[in-house]
Design a protein around this motif. Sequence first.
Motif, PDB file in Angstrom:
ATOM      1  N   HIS A 110      11.450  -1.807   7.753  1.00 22.00           N
ATOM      2  CA  HIS A 110      11.477  -2.462   6.448  1.00 22.00           C
ATOM      3  C   HIS A 110      10.051  -2.393   5.898  1.00 22.00           C
ATOM      4  O   HIS A 110       9.089  -2.719   6.607  1.00 22.00           O
ATOM      5  CB  HIS A 110      11.924  -3.913   6.639  1.00 22.00           C
ATOM      6  N   HIS A 111       9.934  -1.957   4.654  1.00 21.21           N
ATOM      7  CA  HIS A 111       8.598  -1.729   4.090  1.00 21.21           C
ATOM      8  C   HIS A 111       7.696  -2.974   4.173  1.00 21.21           C
ATOM      9  O   HIS A 111       6.493  -2.871   4.467  1.00 21.21           O
ATOM     10  CB  HIS A 111       8.747  -1.260   2.639  1.00 21.21           C
ATOM     11  N   LEU A 112       8.280  -4.152   3.940  1.00 16.91           N
ATOM     12  CA  LEU A 112       7.450  -5.368   3.962  1.00 16.91           C
ATOM     13  C   LEU A 112       7.023  -5.718   5.378  1.00 16.91           C
ATOM     14  O   LEU A 112       5.943  -6.266   5.601  1.00 16.91           O
ATOM     15  CB  LEU A 112       8.203  -6.549   3.343  1.00 16.91           C
ATOM     16  N   GLY A 114       6.294  -3.528   7.455  1.00 16.32           N
ATOM     17  CA  GLY A 114       5.153  -2.628   7.597  1.00 16.32           C
ATOM     18  C   GLY A 114       3.885  -3.278   7.055  1.00 16.32           C
ATOM     19  O   GLY A 114       2.855  -3.313   7.733  1.00 16.32           O
ATOM     20  N   HIS A 115       3.966  -3.840   5.844  1.00 16.03           N
ATOM     21  CA  HIS A 115       2.776  -4.481   5.273  1.00 16.03           C
ATOM     22  C   HIS A 115       2.286  -5.617   6.176  1.00 16.03           C
ATOM     23  O   HIS A 115       1.088  -5.797   6.384  1.00 16.03           O
ATOM     24  CB  HIS A 115       3.061  -5.005   3.867  1.00 16.03           C
ATOM     25  N   ILE A 116       3.231  -6.395   6.693  1.00 14.06           N
ATOM     26  CA  ILE A 116       2.833  -7.497   7.585  1.00 14.06           C
ATOM     27  C   ILE A 116       2.134  -6.923   8.821  1.00 14.06           C
ATOM     28  O   ILE A 116       1.090  -7.409   9.253  1.00 14.06           O
ATOM     29  CB  ILE A 116       4.057  -8.362   7.974  1.00 14.06           C
ATOM     30  N   VAL A 135       1.504  -9.294  -1.057  1.00 18.74           N
ATOM     31  CA  VAL A 135       1.388  -9.131  -2.517  1.00 18.74           C
ATOM     32  C   VAL A 135       1.273  -7.650  -2.842  1.00 18.74           C
ATOM     33  O   VAL A 135       0.246  -7.029  -2.604  1.00 18.74           O
ATOM     34  CB  VAL A 135       0.150  -9.856  -3.097  1.00 18.74           C
ATOM     35  N   SER A 136       2.339  -7.106  -3.408  1.00 20.50           N
ATOM     36  CA  SER A 136       2.328  -5.668  -3.687  1.00 20.50           C
ATOM     37  C   SER A 136       2.851  -5.423  -5.093  1.00 20.50           C
ATOM     38  O   SER A 136       2.986  -6.355  -5.889  1.00 20.50           O
ATOM     39  CB  SER A 136       3.199  -4.954  -2.649  1.00 20.50           C
ATOM     40  N   GLY A 137       3.195  -4.157  -5.371  1.00 20.42           N
ATOM     41  CA  GLY A 137       3.713  -3.838  -6.694  1.00 20.42           C
ATOM     42  C   GLY A 137       5.147  -4.335  -6.862  1.00 20.42           C
ATOM     43  O   GLY A 137       5.617  -4.546  -7.981  1.00 20.42           O
ATOM     44  N   THR A 302      -2.897  -0.862   0.587  1.00 22.95           N
ATOM     45  CA  THR A 302      -1.875  -0.125  -0.164  1.00 22.95           C
ATOM     46  C   THR A 302      -1.017   0.676   0.829  1.00 22.95           C
ATOM     47  O   THR A 302      -1.337   0.763   2.017  1.00 22.95           O
ATOM     48  CB  THR A 302      -2.530   0.796  -1.205  1.00 22.95           C
ATOM     49  N   ASP A 303       0.054   1.256   0.318  1.00 23.62           N
ATOM     50  CA  ASP A 303       1.026   1.917   1.201  1.00 23.62           C
ATOM     51  C   ASP A 303       0.379   2.965   2.108  1.00 23.62           C
ATOM     52  O   ASP A 303      -0.451   3.753   1.661  1.00 23.62           O
ATOM     53  CB  ASP A 303       2.129   2.564   0.353  1.00 23.62           C
ATOM     54  N   ASN A 304       0.795   2.960   3.348  1.00 22.68           N
ATOM     55  CA  ASN A 304       0.257   3.895   4.347  1.00 22.68           C
ATOM     56  C   ASN A 304       1.256   4.022   5.486  1.00 22.68           C
ATOM     57  O   ASN A 304       2.209   3.237   5.574  1.00 22.68           O
ATOM     58  CB  ASN A 304      -1.091   3.377   4.852  1.00 22.68           C
TER      59      ASN A 304
HETATM   60 ZN    ZN Z   1       3.977  -1.341  -0.247  1.00 25.86          ZN
END
Ligand code: ZN
Length: 329
Positions: A110-112, A114-116, A135-137, A302-304
Motif C-alpha cells: 500500500h503506497h501509504l 510505503g511512506h510510513i 502528508v502527500s499530494g 517524495t515517492d521512491n
Molecule cells: Zn506518495
Amino acid sequence: MLLLGIETSCDETAAAVLEDGRKLLSDILSSQADLHHPYGGVVPELASRRHIEVLDHVVETALTKAGCRLNDLSAISVTSGPGLAGALLVGISFAKAMAYSLQIPLLAVHHLEGHIASIFLDPSEATFPCIILVVSGGHTNLYFIEEYGRCRLLGQTRDDAAGEAFDKAAKMLGLGYPGGPVIDRLAQFGDAKKIRFPRAFLTKGSLDFSFSGLKTALLYHLERQGGVDNVKDQLHDLLAGFQEAIVDVLVAKTFWAAEKYHVKTIGVAGGVAANTALRSKMQERARKSEIAIRFPSLRLCTDNAAMIALAGYYQYRIGRFAPLELCPK
Ligand code: ZN
Ligand code: KG4
C-alpha cells in the motif's frame, strides 16, 4: 536477502534494492515532473506511457548499482495502490512478470504504508508507539502506530490533501507543477505575517483536516487584487502566508494527537514532509515538548522505491505474499 522494490503509482518511476531490510544498495528514480509541468498537474495517460518507456532501464540500473543479478533477488515488492490505475498497472505487470519468471515471491505494498516505512529506513531509531503524519499530494492522514503493522487512523483530510493545496495554489498563480517545492523556495523570501489566511481547525479537538477553504481564500484574494498579474510584487509574502496556514494546522493537530495518545515520538512522511517551514516548525515545537521528531531524508519524502522495498520486506518476514492475479487498487 536482496529485495527489489518498484514504485510507479504516480509520476515517479523508481526501483531500489534493499539488503536484509536495512541496507539500501541502490535507489533509482526517474522523475516525470518536466513532462507534467506545462499542465499544472499529472496527466494520467502520459504518466503510464512514460513508466512503460523507462521502467526497464530504471530496474536494470538499480540492479547494476546494487551489484546484483536477477537471480540474486529473493523477492519483489511493488506498489499496488492507491494511485493512478494505468500507472500502477505498469509497475504491477512488470513485477508480476519478474516474480513469475524468477519463481520468487511477489509482495504488494500500500503506497501509504510505503511512506510510513520511509521513516524507519534507519532501523536504529524506531520508537513505538508513535504518531505518524503522512502528508502527500493525495493524502493528509494522522496515525497512531502501536508497533510496526498495527496502526489506527486518527484523522484525515475531508477535502484537499496538503500537497494538493500547494499544487492547486501554484497552478492558480501560474507557477507550474509540482507546486510544493516552488512555493517552499519562494516563501522563504516572504513575511508570513503580512497576508493572513484562514486555518481550518474544524470542531474542537478534531484530528481531521480541511484545506479547500484555504484554496478558496487564495482565489478571493486574487480576485480582490484584480488577478494574478497584480500580485507579483507581493508574491513572496502571499506564498509565505499561504504556506504558514497549512503548516500551522499540520503542526498543531499532530502535537494534539501526540498529547492525547501520550507518545514521545512523532514521524512525518510524504512529499510535503520535505517542506522547509514544516520541518523547522515541527522541530521547534518538538524541542519545547520533549518529543522526538523523525523525518525521512529529503530524497525519501517524495515517492521512491526504497520505502516500497522496506514495507515489502516487513511483509516478506511474515510470509504475506501477493498472488500473481494482483490488480491495481
Ligand atoms: Zn506518495
Ligand atoms: O509523496 P508524494 O511524492 O506523492 C504522493 O504520494 O502524492 O508527494 C507529492 C506532493 C506534491 O503535492 C508536492 O507538491 C508536495 O508533495 N511537495 C511539497 C514539497 N515537495 C513536494 N510540498 C511542500 N513543500 C515541499 N518542499
